[in-house]
Scaffold this motif. Sequence first.
Motif, PDB file in Angstrom:
ATOM      1  N   ASN A 168      -6.802  56.338  44.336  1.00  0.00           N
ATOM      2  CA  ASN A 168      -5.947  55.443  43.564  1.00  0.00           C
ATOM      3  C   ASN A 168      -5.471  54.237  44.388  1.00  0.00           C
ATOM      4  O   ASN A 168      -4.306  53.844  44.329  1.00  0.00           O
ATOM      5  CB  ASN A 168      -4.731  56.203  43.007  1.00  0.00           C
ATOM      6  CG  ASN A 168      -5.130  57.229  41.967  1.00  0.00           C
ATOM      7  OD1 ASN A 168      -6.114  57.072  41.250  1.00  0.00           O
ATOM      8  ND2 ASN A 168      -4.373  58.318  41.883  1.00  0.00           N
ATOM      9  N   ALA A 169      -6.392  53.649  45.133  1.00  0.00           N
ATOM     10  CA  ALA A 169      -6.028  52.502  45.982  1.00  0.00           C
ATOM     11  C   ALA A 169      -6.022  51.185  45.226  1.00  0.00           C
ATOM     12  O   ALA A 169      -5.596  50.166  45.773  1.00  0.00           O
ATOM     13  CB  ALA A 169      -6.977  52.410  47.172  1.00  0.00           C
ATOM     14  N   GLY A 170      -6.526  51.185  43.997  1.00  0.00           N
ATOM     15  CA  GLY A 170      -6.523  49.971  43.208  1.00  0.00           C
ATOM     16  C   GLY A 170      -7.297  48.842  43.861  1.00  0.00           C
ATOM     17  O   GLY A 170      -8.330  49.047  44.512  1.00  0.00           O
ATOM     18  N   SER A 171      -6.772  47.632  43.737  1.00  0.00           N
ATOM     19  CA  SER A 171      -7.473  46.452  44.261  1.00  0.00           C
ATOM     20  C   SER A 171      -7.499  46.410  45.778  1.00  0.00           C
ATOM     21  O   SER A 171      -8.254  45.628  46.363  1.00  0.00           O
ATOM     22  CB  SER A 171      -6.819  45.173  43.725  1.00  0.00           C
ATOM     23  OG  SER A 171      -5.453  45.117  44.108  1.00  0.00           O
ATOM     24  N   GLU A 172      -6.687  47.235  46.449  1.00  0.00           N
ATOM     25  CA  GLU A 172      -6.729  47.285  47.912  1.00  0.00           C
ATOM     26  C   GLU A 172      -8.132  47.643  48.401  1.00  0.00           C
ATOM     27  O   GLU A 172      -8.580  47.143  49.435  1.00  0.00           O
ATOM     28  CB  GLU A 172      -5.721  48.305  48.446  1.00  0.00           C
ATOM     29  CG  GLU A 172      -4.269  47.960  48.187  1.00  0.00           C
ATOM     30  CD  GLU A 172      -3.770  46.832  49.065  1.00  0.00           C
ATOM     31  OE1 GLU A 172      -4.466  46.475  50.028  1.00  0.00           O
ATOM     32  OE2 GLU A 172      -2.677  46.303  48.786  1.00  0.00           O
TER      33      GLU A 172
END
Length: 208
Positions: free
Chosen positions: A13-17
């Motif tokens: 769940n790091a997203g856009s990172e």
Amino acid sequence: MSAEIAAVIVNYNAGSELVLALQSLVTDLAGREWEAVVIDNASTDGSDTFTDAFAPRVRLIRNSTNVGFGRAVNQGVAASTAPLVLIMNPDCRVHAGAVATLRAQLDAHDACAVVGPRVLDPDGAVQGSARGDPDMLTGLFGRTSLLRDWFRLLPAARRNVVTDAAIGNGTPSVVVDWVSGACMLVRRSAFEAVHGFDERYFMYWEDA
């Protein structure tokens, strides 16, 4: 051609990172032969699909459950072939020339198995990613401890978190007991010799 370096990133769940981390690798490793494996620990935010834009250089392994950091890293190393493995978190970005600098240190020291960079917070502050072996005082003088902030000159504080001042004399590196798994360049031969990270540690301390 065979890859010189394999980057291994564990995503949860790091997203856009994750996109920013992968883009920093694309920029820093331009002109080199490299591969990357992203191990997704059952993310629910859709970030596992972000690797598609970086294929075929970047491959994705999906786990049906969150198996933890150490086990996932071991999966990624096993799925790659390069002699050097860059283990990094999905919220890390490598600055230009970072990987070449790390590799130069390994090349300069045959007995060195792992090299870590200076890890900076978003405000540029040094995070203190090089440490001494854990002991009874680690909990009192660790990186996030108030006692360490108050008594930075005590030997226990200096040993538990190695600062820039410990390097000194303009030398590019210093020998430490361990470096943070947030970002490290590892010789595959050394990693495999110790059978990778201890999978009994779900998260934290497997790097130590």
